[in-house]
Design a protein around this motif. Structure first.
Motif, short mmCIF file in Angstrom:
data_model
loop_
_atom_site.label_atom_id
_atom_site.label_comp_id
_atom_site.label_asym_id
_atom_site.label_seq_id
_atom_site.Cartn_x
_atom_site.Cartn_y
_atom_site.Cartn_z
N TRP A 140 0.84 -1.17 -0.05
CA TRP A 140 -0.01 -0.03 -0.07
C TRP A 140 0.82 1.48 0.12
O TRP A 140 0.42 2.24 -0.66
N LEU A 141 2.09 1.24 0.67
CA LEU A 141 2.76 2.28 0.63
C LEU A 141 3.48 2.55 -0.79
O LEU A 141 3.67 3.51 -1.28
N GLY A 142 3.89 1.21 -1.35
CA GLY A 142 4.52 1.49 -2.57
C GLY A 142 3.53 2.00 -3.62
O GLY A 142 3.86 2.51 -4.55
N LEU A 143 2.10 1.53 -3.59
CA LEU A 143 1.28 2.26 -4.53
C LEU A 143 1.09 3.73 -4.42
O LEU A 143 1.33 4.44 -5.20
N ARG A 144 1.06 4.12 -3.15
CA ARG A 144 1.22 5.74 -2.81
C ARG A 144 2.51 6.08 -3.51
O ARG A 144 2.25 7.46 -4.00
N ARG A 145 3.54 5.70 -3.11
CA ARG A 145 4.62 6.27 -3.55
C ARG A 145 5.08 6.15 -4.95
O ARG A 145 5.45 7.23 -5.69
N VAL B 139 3.07 2.21 10.79
CA VAL B 139 2.21 3.00 11.14
C VAL B 139 2.80 4.75 10.87
O VAL B 139 2.14 5.59 10.51
N ASP B 140 3.98 4.63 11.29
CA ASP B 140 4.79 6.05 11.15
C ASP B 140 4.76 6.32 9.49
O ASP B 140 4.64 7.35 9.15
N TYR B 141 5.14 5.33 8.86
CA TYR B 141 5.31 5.59 7.27
C TYR B 141 4.06 5.89 6.64
O TYR B 141 3.70 6.75 5.75
N GLY B 142 3.04 5.06 7.21
CA GLY B 142 1.76 5.41 6.71
C GLY B 142 1.08 6.71 7.04
O GLY B 142 0.39 7.17 5.88
N GLU B 143 1.34 7.18 8.35
CA GLU B 143 1.04 8.59 8.29
C GLU B 143 1.66 9.72 7.42
O GLU B 143 0.81 10.61 7.08
N ALA B 144 2.85 9.35 7.08
CA ALA B 144 3.36 10.24 6.18
C ALA B 144 2.68 10.18 4.78
O ALA B 144 2.71 11.21 4.07
N LYS C 175 -7.15 -1.32 -6.22
CA LYS C 175 -6.07 -1.61 -5.23
C LYS C 175 -6.26 -0.84 -3.97
O LYS C 175 -6.23 -1.38 -2.88
N GLU C 176 -6.45 0.56 -4.13
CA GLU C 176 -6.86 1.48 -2.97
C GLU C 176 -7.94 0.82 -2.14
O GLU C 176 -7.69 0.70 -0.95
N ALA C 177 -9.09 0.44 -2.83
CA ALA C 177 -10.23 0.12 -2.18
C ALA C 177 -9.90 -1.38 -1.22
O ALA C 177 -10.34 -1.42 -0.18
N LEU C 178 -9.28 -2.35 -1.73
CA LEU C 178 -8.78 -3.36 -1.26
C LEU C 178 -7.89 -3.14 -0.01
O LEU C 178 -8.08 -3.88 1.06
N PHE C 179 -7.03 -2.33 -0.38
CA PHE C 179 -6.01 -2.07 0.74
C PHE C 179 -6.76 -1.50 2.04
O PHE C 179 -6.50 -1.98 2.96
N LYS C 180 -7.65 -0.49 1.48
CA LYS C 180 -8.23 0.27 2.89
C LYS C 180 -9.27 -0.75 3.16
O LYS C 180 -9.26 -0.91 4.82
N ALA C 181 -9.74 -1.69 2.63
CA ALA C 181 -10.79 -2.68 3.16
C ALA C 181 -10.07 -3.44 4.51
O ALA C 181 -10.53 -3.97 5.56
N PHE C 182 -8.88 -3.80 3.97
CA PHE C 182 -8.06 -4.94 4.90
C PHE C 182 -7.29 -4.07 5.86
O PHE C 182 -7.59 -4.51 7.11
N PHE C 183 -6.43 -3.21 5.59
CA PHE C 183 -5.68 -2.64 6.60
C PHE C 183 -6.28 -1.46 7.37
O PHE C 183 -5.79 -1.04 8.57
N GLU C 184 -7.38 -0.96 6.92
CA GLU C 184 -7.94 0.20 7.68
C GLU C 184 -9.29 -0.37 8.24
O GLU C 184 -9.46 0.20 9.70
N GLN D 170 13.01 -3.21 -6.38
CA GLN D 170 11.96 -4.07 -5.23
C GLN D 170 12.06 -2.97 -3.86
O GLN D 170 13.13 -2.50 -3.50
N GLY D 171 10.90 -2.99 -3.24
CA GLY D 171 10.79 -2.47 -2.15
C GLY D 171 9.91 -1.06 -2.22
O GLY D 171 9.73 -0.60 -3.44
N ALA D 172 9.31 -0.90 -1.38
CA ALA D 172 8.43 0.56 -1.08
C ALA D 172 9.49 1.79 -0.80
O ALA D 172 9.59 2.20 0.13
N GLU D 173 10.18 1.85 -2.08
CA GLU D 173 11.30 3.03 -2.02
C GLU D 173 10.48 4.53 -1.90
O GLU D 173 9.24 4.46 -2.07
N SER D 174 11.19 5.39 -1.51
CA SER D 174 10.55 6.68 -1.58
C SER D 174 10.17 7.22 -3.10
O SER D 174 10.63 6.83 -4.00
N ALA D 175 9.20 8.20 -2.74
CA ALA D 175 8.69 8.71 -4.23
C ALA D 175 9.93 9.39 -4.84
O ALA D 175 10.04 9.15 -6.26
#
Length: 224
Positions: free
Chosen positions: A17-22, A81-86, A122-131, A196-201
């Protein structure tokens, strides 16, 4: 030319989910790059039963029940959680009671992608599960998600009851494992370069810019 970026990810992976946002933020940081983002399936644990399993029991078995294991797991969760808040992602691990099998959720993403709603799915499914802590292996939940993103819920319900695209999704996921993908998210640009990995934007923006230099060059007219 267009850079086709295949994002290989699992819907039960919080880093994805972080990776999608980034990657979406990276596209805005590199507006000169014409990016076509395509979502590809990956199952972190394909042995999970179709109905899922108890989340706490699964995590205890996977990471161990020692004090050290719990501390390590807690540290990782806090980092998420911290990364997610950002990134504006409200992870609520306390709400999760089931560790779902994500296969049918990947089928839903495939159908949504066919209607240019892959990112929404993707967003809706991530939200459904993780939020919201919902079980995304449950067909009723998947139909609700389909309705939320304005897919035809009745058609999706019928498709989920069938074997529609089961083989296609399985073959696609297997193909990326055979290509060497072992962790997600993984981004593959034009099947030429990958990260590979949820690298920074910022790092992902550089990846997109670098990918443009790896595009096949047009040969001069008359060149054999």
């Amino acid at each position: 030319m267009t850079v086709v970026v295949e994002m290989v990810s699992d819907l039960v992976c919080p880093w994805c989910w972080l990776g999608l946002r980034r990657i979406e933020a990276a596209r805005k940081l590199a507006p000169e790059v014409d990016v076509q983002l395509v979502f590809r399936p990956f199952e972190l644990d394909p042995t999970i039963p179709a109905a899922g399993v108890d989340y706490k029991a699964y995590m205890k078995e996977k990471f161990g029940g020692s004090d050290e294991s719990r501390e390590r797991s807690g540290t990782m969760r806090q980092a998420l959680v911290d990364y997610g808040e950002a990134e504006g992602i409200p992870y609520r691990f306390d709400k999760i009671t089931r560790r779902p099998n994500s296969f049918d959720a990947h089928r839903l993403v495939r159908w949504a992608q066919g209607q240019d709603k892959g990112a929404e799915a993707k967003e809706a499914l991530f939200k459904a599960f993780f939020e919201d802590g919902r079980d995304i292996s449950d067909h009723d939940v998947l139909v609700d998600v389909a309705r939320e993103i304005e897919l035809d819920a009745a058609i999706v319900a019928d498709l989920l009851k069938s074997d529609a695209d089961v083989q296609a999704v399985r073959e696609e996921a297997d193909a990326f494992r055979q290509m060497g993908v072992s962790g997600v998210p993984t981004y593959i640009a034009n099947r030429a370069v990958a990260v590979q990995g949820a690298e920074s934007a910022e790092k992902l923006a550089k990846f997109l810019q670098h990918a443009t230099t790896q595009l096949p060059q047009e040969r001069p007219a008359g060149d054999a």
